[in-house]
Design a protein around this motif. Structure first.
Motif, PDB file in Angstrom:
ATOM      1  N   MET A  80       0.851  -1.181   0.000  1.00 56.58           N
ATOM      2  CA  MET A  80       0.000   0.000   0.000  1.00 56.58           C
ATOM      3  C   MET A  80       0.889   1.234   0.000  1.00 56.58           C
ATOM      4  SD  MET A  80      -2.960  -1.276  -0.128  1.00 56.58           S
ATOM      5  CE  MET A  80      -3.893   0.228   0.076  1.00 56.58           C
ATOM      6  N   ILE A  81       0.654   2.144  -0.928  1.00 56.29           N
ATOM      7  CA  ILE A  81       1.488   3.334  -1.041  1.00 56.29           C
ATOM      8  C   ILE A  81       0.820   4.479  -0.290  1.00 56.29           C
ATOM      9  CG2 ILE A  81       2.540   4.952  -2.640  1.00 56.29           C
ATOM     10  CD1 ILE A  81       2.677   2.799  -4.695  1.00 56.29           C
ATOM     11  N   SER A  82       1.566   5.113   0.595  1.00 53.92           N
ATOM     12  CA  SER A  82       1.042   6.203   1.409  1.00 53.92           C
ATOM     13  C   SER A  82       0.852   7.461   0.566  1.00 53.92           C
ATOM     14  CB  SER A  82       2.010   6.504   2.550  1.00 53.92           C
ATOM     15  OG  SER A  82       3.205   7.067   2.026  1.00 53.92           O
ATOM     16  N   PRO A  83       0.048   8.425   1.029  1.00 51.65           N
ATOM     17  CA  PRO A  83      -0.117   9.684   0.300  1.00 51.65           C
ATOM     18  C   PRO A  83       1.209  10.392   0.054  1.00 51.65           C
ATOM     19  CG  PRO A  83      -1.800   9.487   1.987  1.00 51.65           C
ATOM     20  CD  PRO A  83      -0.860   8.352   2.202  1.00 51.65           C
ATOM     21  N   ASP A  84       2.115  10.367   1.037  1.00 48.62           N
ATOM     22  CA  ASP A  84       3.430  10.986   0.831  1.00 48.62           C
ATOM     23  C   ASP A  84       4.176  10.319  -0.318  1.00 48.62           C
ATOM     24  OD1 ASP A  84       3.412  13.006   2.759  1.00 48.62           O
ATOM     25  OD2 ASP A  84       3.887  11.579   4.360  1.00 48.62           O
ATOM     26  N   SER A  85       4.060   9.001  -0.411  1.00 51.74           N
ATOM     27  CA  SER A  85       4.729   8.280  -1.492  1.00 51.74           C
ATOM     28  C   SER A  85       4.086   8.583  -2.847  1.00 51.74           C
ATOM     29  CB  SER A  85       4.683   6.778  -1.220  1.00 51.74           C
ATOM     30  OG  SER A  85       5.382   6.464  -0.027  1.00 51.74           O
ATOM     31  N   VAL A  86       2.773   8.737  -2.841  1.00 50.47           N
ATOM     32  CA  VAL A  86       2.071   9.130  -4.068  1.00 50.47           C
ATOM     33  C   VAL A  86       2.623  10.462  -4.571  1.00 50.47           C
ATOM     34  CG1 VAL A  86      -0.133   9.886  -5.015  1.00 50.47           C
ATOM     35  CG2 VAL A  86      -0.036   7.879  -3.536  1.00 50.47           C
ATOM     36  N   LEU A  87       2.759  11.415  -3.659  1.00 48.39           N
ATOM     37  CA  LEU A  87       3.269  12.727  -4.028  1.00 48.39           C
ATOM     38  C   LEU A  87       4.705  12.645  -4.533  1.00 48.39           C
ATOM     39  CD1 LEU A  87       1.762  14.772  -1.067  1.00 48.39           C
ATOM     40  CD2 LEU A  87       1.055  14.878  -3.469  1.00 48.39           C
ATOM     41  N   LEU A  88       5.492  11.761  -3.930  1.00 51.73           N
ATOM     42  CA  LEU A  88       6.868  11.577  -4.374  1.00 51.73           C
ATOM     43  C   LEU A  88       6.902  11.073  -5.821  1.00 51.73           C
ATOM     44  CD1 LEU A  88       9.886  11.550  -3.687  1.00 51.73           C
ATOM     45  CD2 LEU A  88       9.603   9.211  -2.849  1.00 51.73           C
ATOM     46  N   VAL A  89       6.042  10.100  -6.120  1.00 52.34           N
ATOM     47  CA  VAL A  89       5.949   9.571  -7.481  1.00 52.34           C
ATOM     48  C   VAL A  89       5.531  10.663  -8.457  1.00 52.34           C
ATOM     49  CG1 VAL A  89       4.710   7.968  -8.970  1.00 52.34           C
ATOM     50  CG2 VAL A  89       5.474   7.220  -6.723  1.00 52.34           C
ATOM     51  N   ILE A  90       4.481  11.397  -8.102  1.00 50.78           N
ATOM     52  CA  ILE A  90       3.960  12.444  -8.986  1.00 50.78           C
ATOM     53  C   ILE A  90       5.005  13.527  -9.215  1.00 50.78           C
ATOM     54  CG2 ILE A  90       2.268  14.322  -9.157  1.00 50.78           C
ATOM     55  CD1 ILE A  90       0.271  12.462  -7.793  1.00 50.78           C
ATOM     56  N   ASN A  91       5.653  13.981  -8.162  1.00 49.80           N
ATOM     57  CA  ASN A  91       6.644  15.046  -8.302  1.00 49.80           C
ATOM     58  C   ASN A  91       7.796  14.631  -9.209  1.00 49.80           C
ATOM     59  OD1 ASN A  91       5.179  16.729  -6.633  1.00 49.80           O
ATOM     60  ND2 ASN A  91       6.304  16.168  -4.775  1.00 49.80           N
ATOM     61  N   GLU A  92       8.210  13.372  -9.073  1.00 46.98           N
ATOM     62  CA  GLU A  92       9.293  12.873  -9.923  1.00 46.98           C
ATOM     63  C   GLU A  92       8.858  12.828 -11.390  1.00 46.98           C
ATOM     64  OE1 GLU A  92      13.042  11.604 -10.946  1.00 46.98           O
ATOM     65  OE2 GLU A  92      12.323  12.350  -9.006  1.00 46.98           O
ATOM     66  N   MET A  93       7.631  12.377 -11.624  1.00 50.33           N
ATOM     67  CA  MET A  93       7.121  12.298 -12.990  1.00 50.33           C
ATOM     68  C   MET A  93       6.952  13.681 -13.603  1.00 50.33           C
ATOM     69  SD  MET A  93       4.305   9.228 -12.671  1.00 50.33           S
ATOM     70  CE  MET A  93       3.880   9.329 -14.391  1.00 50.33           C
ATOM     71  N   VAL A  94       6.439  14.619 -12.814  1.00 50.84           N
ATOM     72  CA  VAL A  94       6.228  15.976 -13.309  1.00 50.84           C
ATOM     73  C   VAL A  94       7.565  16.665 -13.571  1.00 50.84           C
ATOM     74  CG1 VAL A  94       5.355  18.271 -12.669  1.00 50.84           C
ATOM     75  CG2 VAL A  94       3.939  16.240 -12.291  1.00 50.84           C
ATOM     76  N   ARG A  95       8.555  16.350 -12.757  1.00 48.21           N
ATOM     77  CA  ARG A  95       9.875  16.931 -12.991  1.00 48.21           C
ATOM     78  C   ARG A  95      10.427  16.462 -14.350  1.00 48.21           C
ATOM     79  NH1 ARG A  95      11.682  16.340  -8.329  1.00 48.21           N
ATOM     80  NH2 ARG A  95      12.671  14.292  -8.463  1.00 48.21           N
ATOM     81  N   ASN A  96      10.157  15.208 -14.688  1.00 42.57           N
ATOM     82  CA  ASN A  96      10.621  14.671 -15.967  1.00 42.57           C
ATOM     83  C   ASN A  96       9.762  15.135 -17.144  1.00 42.57           C
ATOM     84  OD1 ASN A  96      12.711  13.236 -14.756  1.00 42.57           O
ATOM     85  ND2 ASN A  96      11.435  11.417 -14.424  1.00 42.57           N
ATOM     86  N   VAL A  97       8.443  15.247 -16.905  1.00 41.02           N
ATOM     87  CA  VAL A  97       7.507  15.661 -17.955  1.00 41.02           C
ATOM     88  C   VAL A  97       6.565  16.716 -17.361  1.00 41.02           C
ATOM     89  CG1 VAL A  97       5.853  14.871 -19.706  1.00 41.02           C
ATOM     90  CG2 VAL A  97       7.583  13.280 -18.826  1.00 41.02           C
ATOM     91  N   PRO A  98       6.957  18.001 -17.372  1.00 37.33           N
ATOM     92  CA  PRO A  98       6.156  19.053 -16.723  1.00 37.33           C
ATOM     93  C   PRO A  98       4.710  19.131 -17.208  1.00 37.33           C
ATOM     94  CG  PRO A  98       8.342  19.870 -17.283  1.00 37.33           C
ATOM     95  CD  PRO A  98       8.222  18.519 -17.920  1.00 37.33           C
ATOM     96  N   SER A  99       4.449  18.728 -18.451  1.00 37.34           N
ATOM     97  CA  SER A  99       3.089  18.812 -18.988  1.00 37.34           C
ATOM     98  C   SER A  99       2.094  17.945 -18.225  1.00 37.34           C
ATOM     99  CB  SER A  99       3.078  18.385 -20.465  1.00 37.34           C
ATOM    100  OG  SER A  99       3.910  19.209 -21.240  1.00 37.34           O
ATOM    101  N   LEU A 100       2.602  16.997 -17.439  1.00 39.42           N
ATOM    102  CA  LEU A 100       1.701  16.110 -16.705  1.00 39.42           C
ATOM    103  C   LEU A 100       1.009  16.803 -15.532  1.00 39.42           C
ATOM    104  CD1 LEU A 100       3.921  12.879 -16.446  1.00 39.42           C
ATOM    105  CD2 LEU A 100       2.073  13.319 -18.070  1.00 39.42           C
ATOM    106  N   LYS A 101       1.577  17.869 -15.030  1.00 37.67           N
ATOM    107  CA  LYS A 101       1.134  18.448 -13.759  1.00 37.67           C
ATOM    108  C   LYS A 101      -0.357  18.731 -13.713  1.00 37.67           C
ATOM    109  CE  LYS A 101       1.990  22.162 -10.444  1.00 37.67           C
ATOM    110  NZ  LYS A 101       2.842  23.315 -10.079  1.00 37.67           N
ATOM    111  N   PHE A 102      -0.914  19.267 -14.798  1.00 37.24           N
ATOM    112  CA  PHE A 102      -2.311  19.683 -14.771  1.00 37.24           C
ATOM    113  C   PHE A 102      -3.249  18.719 -15.510  1.00 37.24           C
ATOM    114  CE2 PHE A 102      -0.150  23.820 -14.055  1.00 37.24           C
ATOM    115  CZ  PHE A 102      -0.693  24.091 -12.821  1.00 37.24           C
ATOM    116  N   LEU A 103      -2.750  17.542 -15.861  1.00 36.99           N
ATOM    117  CA  LEU A 103      -3.665  16.545 -16.400  1.00 36.99           C
ATOM    118  C   LEU A 103      -4.616  16.101 -15.289  1.00 36.99           C
ATOM    119  CD1 LEU A 103      -1.401  14.284 -18.627  1.00 36.99           C
ATOM    120  CD2 LEU A 103      -2.701  16.299 -19.259  1.00 36.99           C
ATOM    121  N   PRO A 104      -5.876  15.832 -15.628  1.00 35.87           N
ATOM    122  CA  PRO A 104      -6.872  15.543 -14.595  1.00 35.87           C
ATOM    123  C   PRO A 104      -6.466  14.488 -13.588  1.00 35.87           C
ATOM    124  CG  PRO A 104      -7.956  15.854 -16.681  1.00 35.87           C
ATOM    125  CD  PRO A 104      -6.485  15.904 -16.969  1.00 35.87           C
ATOM    126  N   VAL A 105      -5.885  13.373 -14.038  1.00 37.39           N
ATOM    127  CA  VAL A 105      -5.547  12.310 -13.095  1.00 37.39           C
ATOM    128  C   VAL A 105      -4.449  12.751 -12.143  1.00 37.39           C
ATOM    129  CG1 VAL A 105      -3.862  11.187 -14.616  1.00 37.39           C
ATOM    130  CG2 VAL A 105      -5.043   9.851 -12.867  1.00 37.39           C
TER     131      VAL A 105
END
Length: 363
Positions: A219-244
């Motif tokens: 089970m991934i904690s909310p903090d870990s979710v944010l870590l995943v998202i931040n890393e992905m957005v850093r690599n592909v900034p266009s992802l930040k405002f996609l609905p999901v």
């Protein structure tokens, strides 16, 4: 260590899939020559055999089963009357169920009377779907194409057609810029398609072979979710405002740091709409989802109420949209915020709007 390895693998897997995608084929688009009309029956108005040079055509795609399509027909009729000397309006039934006979479609059209007061046809053997809808990557119906001198000047939702058509007639429309905007939206949709499934599935419960041939559910904690998202957005900034990504970020921040959730939501509201559709009600949903399990601060509930109002203000066809339910949700959010006066005001607006809405629908 195990969780760090898990997150690193998740980031690498999703980022690789995004970056490995080839440039996708956009297909039929703004600036292209309009494909021919393929109609097996005209059930109302003057039949149109082809697009004449120098003329403007506004084509609405619909189907009898499409509730939003039918709801917007009166507005399309008003546009047809407003521009009757400057453009030709027609509506083509596509995506229709094969078992629906032409006579039944005509009966429905006739029952609408002046609420469908323009030329109406039924596509032939799915050919309009194959040459217009599918290649242009329509998000769905209702959808509008504006044809100017045989070329596609615009593709989009009916609620924007009036503004676009006015610009075309005033010679201020810039199809080149519209093409850039549409391509950008399609690219963002493509990014979401290749990333959303893995993000949503693996963020909730990610399986990895940690030992032997057995899978260990983590089970991934909310903090870990944010870590995943931040890393992905850093690599592909266009992802930040996609609905999901907006939804996952906001939901996780609500659980870890409501003030950051509030600030992030403000950024979303101030800077971005996706596919011309505001994401206000998605933010409201996650506030409501967590209202019982989390002790959310007052400003979060007020933010949700503001999102409801922003949605109401942005809806050009409130009598057919989510205005009534938005007022009711707004009232509930104000109650959670402890503002009973504003809750009562929202309930009053919901009641008034319900009466007005009923009168409009009965006209």
């Amino acid at each position: 260590m195990k969780h760090k390895l898990l997150l690193l693998l998740l980031v690498c897997t999703i980022s690789a899939k995004i970056n490995a995608q080839p440039l996708f084929n956009i297909g039929l688009n703004i600036g292209d020559s309009a494909p021919p009309l393929k109609v097996k029956a005209w059930v109302k108005g003057k039949p149109i055999q082809k697009f004449e040079k120098g003329k403007i055509y506004v084509i609405d795609f619909w189907a009898t089963w499409c509730i939003p399509c039918m709801a917007l027909m009166p507005h399309f009729s008003k546009l047809a009357h407003k521009y009757q000397d400057k453009a030709t309006f027609l509506s083509i039934d596509i995506y229709e169920k094969e078992i629906i006979p032409i006579a039944k479609i005509k009966k429905l059209v006739d029952s609408m009377a002046n609420r469908m007061d323009f030329t109406i046809g039924i596509e032939e053997n799915k050919l309009m779907t194959k040459t217009w809808a599918d290649p242009s990557k329509l998000e769905g119906i209702p959808s509008i194409f504006i044809i100017n001198d045989g070329k596609i000047d615009w593709i989009g939702h009916p609620k924007y057609a009036d503004s676009v058509l006015t610009q075309i007639l005033n010679k201020t429309w810039r199809p080149g810029l519209a093409l850039i905007k549409r391509n950008d939206q399609l690219y963002l949709k493509h990014l979401e398609y290749v990333s959303a499934a893995e993000l949503t599935a693996k963020i909730d419960r990610y399986k990895i072979n940690m030992a032997g041939n057995t899978y260990d559910r983590v089970m991934i904690s909310p903090d870990s979710v944010l870590l995943v998202i931040n890393e992905m957005v850093r690599n592909v900034p266009s992802l930040k405002f996609l609905p999901v990504f907006v939804s996952s970020t906001f939901r996780s921040l609500l659980q870890t740091n409501p003030q950051k959730a509030y600030d992030f939501a403000r950024e979303v509201m101030a800077t971005h709409t996706y596919y011309d559709e505001p994401i206000y009600l998605s933010l409201v949903y996650y506030i409501e989802e967590n209202s019982d399990s989390l002790k959310l601060p007052e400003n979060i509930y007020r933010l949700g109420a503001e999102c409801c109002q922003a949605w109401i203000d942005s809806d050009p066809y409130p009598e057919f949209g989510l205005t009534l339910s938005s007022y009711k949700r707004m009232a509930n959010l104000y109650r959670h915020a402890g503002d009973l006066q504003k809750a009562a005001e929202a309930e009053r607006k919901a009641k008034d709007f319900s009466l007005i809405n009923q009168k409009l629908l009965n006209q």
